[in-house]
Design a protein around this motif. Structure first.
Motif, PDB file in Angstrom:
ATOM      1  N   ASP A 169       0.814  -1.211   0.000  1.00  0.00           N
ATOM      2  CA  ASP A 169       0.000   0.000   0.000  1.00  0.00           C
ATOM      3  C   ASP A 169       0.856   1.273   0.000  1.00  0.00           C
ATOM      4  O   ASP A 169       0.331   2.369  -0.075  1.00  0.00           O
ATOM      5  CB  ASP A 169      -1.000   0.004   1.153  1.00  0.00           C
ATOM      6  N   LEU A 170       2.175   1.131   0.028  1.00  0.00           N
ATOM      7  CA  LEU A 170       3.051   2.291  -0.094  1.00  0.00           C
ATOM      8  C   LEU A 170       3.297   2.686  -1.551  1.00  0.00           C
ATOM      9  O   LEU A 170       3.799   3.769  -1.823  1.00  0.00           O
ATOM     10  CB  LEU A 170       4.404   2.007   0.579  1.00  0.00           C
ATOM     11  N   LEU A 171       2.938   1.797  -2.478  1.00  0.00           N
ATOM     12  CA  LEU A 171       3.109   2.112  -3.898  1.00  0.00           C
ATOM     13  C   LEU A 171       2.054   3.119  -4.337  1.00  0.00           C
ATOM     14  O   LEU A 171       0.915   3.070  -3.894  1.00  0.00           O
ATOM     15  CB  LEU A 171       3.016   0.847  -4.744  1.00  0.00           C
ATOM     16  N   ASN A 172       2.444   4.007  -5.207  1.00  0.00           N
ATOM     17  CA  ASN A 172       1.535   5.033  -5.701  1.00  0.00           C
ATOM     18  C   ASN A 172       0.632   4.496  -6.804  1.00  0.00           C
ATOM     19  O   ASN A 172       0.969   3.536  -7.494  1.00  0.00           O
ATOM     20  CB  ASN A 172       2.315   6.239  -6.225  1.00  0.00           C
ATOM     21  N   HIS A 173      -0.487   5.163  -6.988  1.00  0.00           N
ATOM     22  CA  HIS A 173      -1.440   4.817  -8.043  1.00  0.00           C
ATOM     23  C   HIS A 173      -1.037   5.507  -9.345  1.00  0.00           C
ATOM     24  O   HIS A 173      -0.594   6.652  -9.354  1.00  0.00           O
ATOM     25  CB  HIS A 173      -2.851   5.259  -7.653  1.00  0.00           C
TER      26      HIS A 173
END
Length: 82
Positions: A35-39
């Motif tokens: 969930d630390l990865l960006n969209h």
């Protein structure tokens, strides 16, 4: 309140799990740090799959200029939250 946990705390914990769980077919799990990865709208969603030793792994693709690209140090990884 038998365990000293309130209904509000249970609902909060469930929402944390539900909002971060990823699924693929019949498999569902929590992937640390995913969930630390960006969209990015052009990114593919992360995929769970079996590796060569039948271990469950998460696959994330790397984009550069909206094209799939090899991962390099310092290159941002993005996923699609859609």
């Amino acid at each position: 309140h038998h365990l000293g946990i309130t209904t509000k705390e249970v609902l909060w914990a469930l929402s944390q799990i539900e909002s971060r769980a990823l699924s693929s077919g019949d498999t569902c799990g929590l992937i640390p740090f995913i969930d630390l990865l960006n969209h990015h709208e052009a990114a593919r969603p992360p995929m769970m799959q079996l590796d060569d030793t039948d271990q469950m792994v998460m696959t994330v693709t790397s984009l550069r200029g909206l094209q799939l690209a090899p991962m390099t140090p310092g290159h941002e990884l993005c996923i699609s939250y859609a």
